[in-house]
Design a protein around this motif. Structure first.
Motif, PDB file in Angstrom:
ATOM      1  N   UNK A  34       3.873 -19.266 -49.754  1.00  0.00           N
ATOM      2  CA  UNK A  34       3.563 -19.418 -51.177  1.00  0.00           C
ATOM      3  C   UNK A  34       4.330 -20.568 -51.812  1.00  0.00           C
ATOM      4  N   UNK A  35       5.578 -20.776 -51.377  1.00  0.00           N
ATOM      5  CA  UNK A  35       6.414 -21.873 -51.861  1.00  0.00           C
ATOM      6  C   UNK A  35       7.021 -22.533 -50.634  1.00  0.00           C
ATOM      7  N   UNK A  36       6.852 -23.854 -50.532  1.00  0.00           N
ATOM      8  CA  UNK A  36       7.137 -24.555 -49.282  1.00  0.00           C
ATOM      9  C   UNK A  36       8.180 -25.650 -49.485  1.00  0.00           C
ATOM     10  N   UNK A  37       9.440 -25.342 -49.180  1.00  0.00           N
ATOM     11  CA  UNK A  37      10.532 -26.328 -49.152  1.00  0.00           C
ATOM     12  C   UNK A  37      10.630 -27.136 -50.443  1.00  0.00           C
ATOM     13  N   UNK A  38      10.756 -26.451 -51.564  1.00  0.00           N
ATOM     14  CA  UNK A  38      10.781 -27.098 -52.872  1.00  0.00           C
ATOM     15  C   UNK A  38      12.204 -27.518 -53.237  1.00  0.00           C
ATOM     16  N   UNK A  39      12.352 -28.786 -53.629  1.00  0.00           N
ATOM     17  CA  UNK A  39      13.625 -29.329 -54.116  1.00  0.00           C
ATOM     18  C   UNK A  39      13.454 -29.643 -55.604  1.00  0.00           C
ATOM     19  N   UNK A  40      13.754 -28.672 -56.416  1.00  0.00           N
ATOM     20  CA  UNK A  40      13.566 -28.772 -57.868  1.00  0.00           C
ATOM     21  C   UNK A  40      14.854 -29.256 -58.519  1.00  0.00           C
ATOM     22  N   UNK A  41      14.726 -30.082 -59.561  1.00  0.00           N
ATOM     23  CA  UNK A  41      15.907 -30.589 -60.257  1.00  0.00           C
ATOM     24  C   UNK A  41      15.640 -30.603 -61.754  1.00  0.00           C
ATOM     25  N   UNK A  42      16.051 -29.532 -62.438  1.00  0.00           N
ATOM     26  CA  UNK A  42      15.979 -29.435 -63.894  1.00  0.00           C
ATOM     27  C   UNK A  42      17.389 -29.615 -64.414  1.00  0.00           C
ATOM     28  N   UNK A  43      17.605 -30.727 -65.127  1.00  0.00           N
ATOM     29  CA  UNK A  43      18.960 -31.096 -65.532  1.00  0.00           C
ATOM     30  C   UNK A  43      19.308 -30.525 -66.905  1.00  0.00           C
ATOM     31  N   UNK A  44      20.597 -30.414 -67.178  1.00  0.00           N
ATOM     32  CA  UNK A  44      21.049 -29.932 -68.479  1.00  0.00           C
ATOM     33  C   UNK A  44      20.485 -30.818 -69.578  1.00  0.00           C
ATOM     34  N   UNK A  45      19.904 -30.196 -70.604  1.00  0.00           N
ATOM     35  CA  UNK A  45      19.322 -30.930 -71.715  1.00  0.00           C
ATOM     36  C   UNK A  45      17.860 -31.262 -71.561  1.00  0.00           C
ATOM     37  N   UNK A  46      17.288 -31.003 -70.398  1.00  0.00           N
ATOM     38  CA  UNK A  46      15.870 -31.289 -70.167  1.00  0.00           C
ATOM     39  C   UNK A  46      14.967 -30.342 -70.939  1.00  0.00           C
TER      40      UNK A  46
END
Length: 308
Positions: free
Chosen positions: A15-27
């Motif tokens: 269902x989810x395949x090797x995800x590299x997520x980057x949500x930064x402070x203030x986004x």
């Protein structure tokens, strides 16, 4: 929030395949994808509601779900629709959530504040079973805001809202972000995300196919569009210009230079401006196996037009 190779399998289904997520402070991070792309599963893993098969996730600098006890009190979330006790009023529901949550209670004054903030009447005593879907969505957001979270995670927050409600929701989220709240919003409303978000991630088939700042994704393409009744003259003045319907498109980094060349050559100019792609264009390119993410499609600029 950051993930490293985050993967979730249900039997033979990834269902989810090797995800590299980057949500930064203030986004204000827009998490986009079609139904079934894995967005909600990813969000649930970030919040520790579903265990990952492999990979890891960090929220507010701590590893999840191991640090859920210290992280979740600092996070407000609305995932897969709002929950409420149908026989209680909105205010009574929030009082119940407040009493059940970790840490000190927010109190009656804060409950009244958040109800008013999301557009609900704090004095309304009707049971929530009489609420419309939009009102229930507002109540879910009020519950997420109750503890003044550092991070707000929302799954389709405008579901059930009319256009005025969508606008009010957008203005509220932007105000919260200006006041220091990082916002992660999963949505399929591309136009709404484009007006609100600073950073975008696109999920397709469980894979993160695109992630970048919105300003970068929708920056000028290095192409300039020209609207003129003197197309033949304009083509002679702009080597390499190509017809695209009633317009011409030319490869140039400077719309002012194009205008100057046309005017000096005696060409009548109705409109000159940089070619930009909308977020919809970007997402469609990223999720189309036959397209190259970030490229300007030939049918946008005319066959053979140069790319910048």
């Amino acid at each position: 929030m950051r993930t490293y190779g985050l993967t979730k399998r249900f039997g033979s289904l990834t269902a989810v395949d090797a995800v590299d997520l980057d949500c930064r402070a203030g986004d204000v991070y827009g998490f986009l994808g079609a139904n079934g792309s894995g967005k909600t599963t990813t969000v649930r893993m970030l919040l520790g509601l579903v265990l990952a098969t492999s990979g890891r996730a960090e929220v507010l600098g701590e590893e999840m779900p191991r640090a859920a006890g210290s992280v979740l009190p600092r996070v407000g979330a609305l995932v897969e629709g709002p929950g409420a006790y149908p026989h209680l009023s909105g205010r009574a529901n929030l009082a119940t959530f407040d009493a059940a949550g970790p840490g000190p209670r927010s109190g009656r004054r804060r409950i009244r504040e958040v109800l008013a903030e999301v557009g609900l009447d704090p004095a309304d005593r009707r049971p929530t079973r009489t609420y419309s879907l939009g009102m229930r969505q507002r109540l879910g957001l009020a519950a997420a805001l109750l503890r003044r979270p550092e991070l707000l995670v929302l799954d389709e927050p405008t579901n059930g809202l009319d256009p005025q409600g969508i606008r009010e929701m957008r203005e509220l989220l932007l105000r919260l972000n200006r006041d220091g709240t990082t916002i992660f919003v999963s949505s399929h409303l591309l136009a709404e995300v484009e007006q609100m978000c600073t950073r975008v991630g696109v999920l397709a088939g469980g894979r993160l196919v695109l992630q970048d700042d919105l300003a970068t994704l929708t920056a000028p393409t290095g192409l300039v569009r020209v609207v003129t009744p003197d197309q033949e003259l304009a083509r002679s003045l702009l080597p390499g210009a190509r017809s695209h319907g009633a317009e011409l498109v030319v490869s140039s980094p400077d719309a002012a230079d194009v205008t100057d060349r046309l005017v000096k050559g005696g060409c009548r100019v109705a409109e000159v401006g940089p070619v930009r792609r909308s977020l919809e264009d970007v997402v469609l390119a990223a999720t189309d196996p036959g397209a190259t993410p970030g490229a300007v499609a030939d049918d946008e600029v005319g066959a053979g037009a140069g790319r910048g």
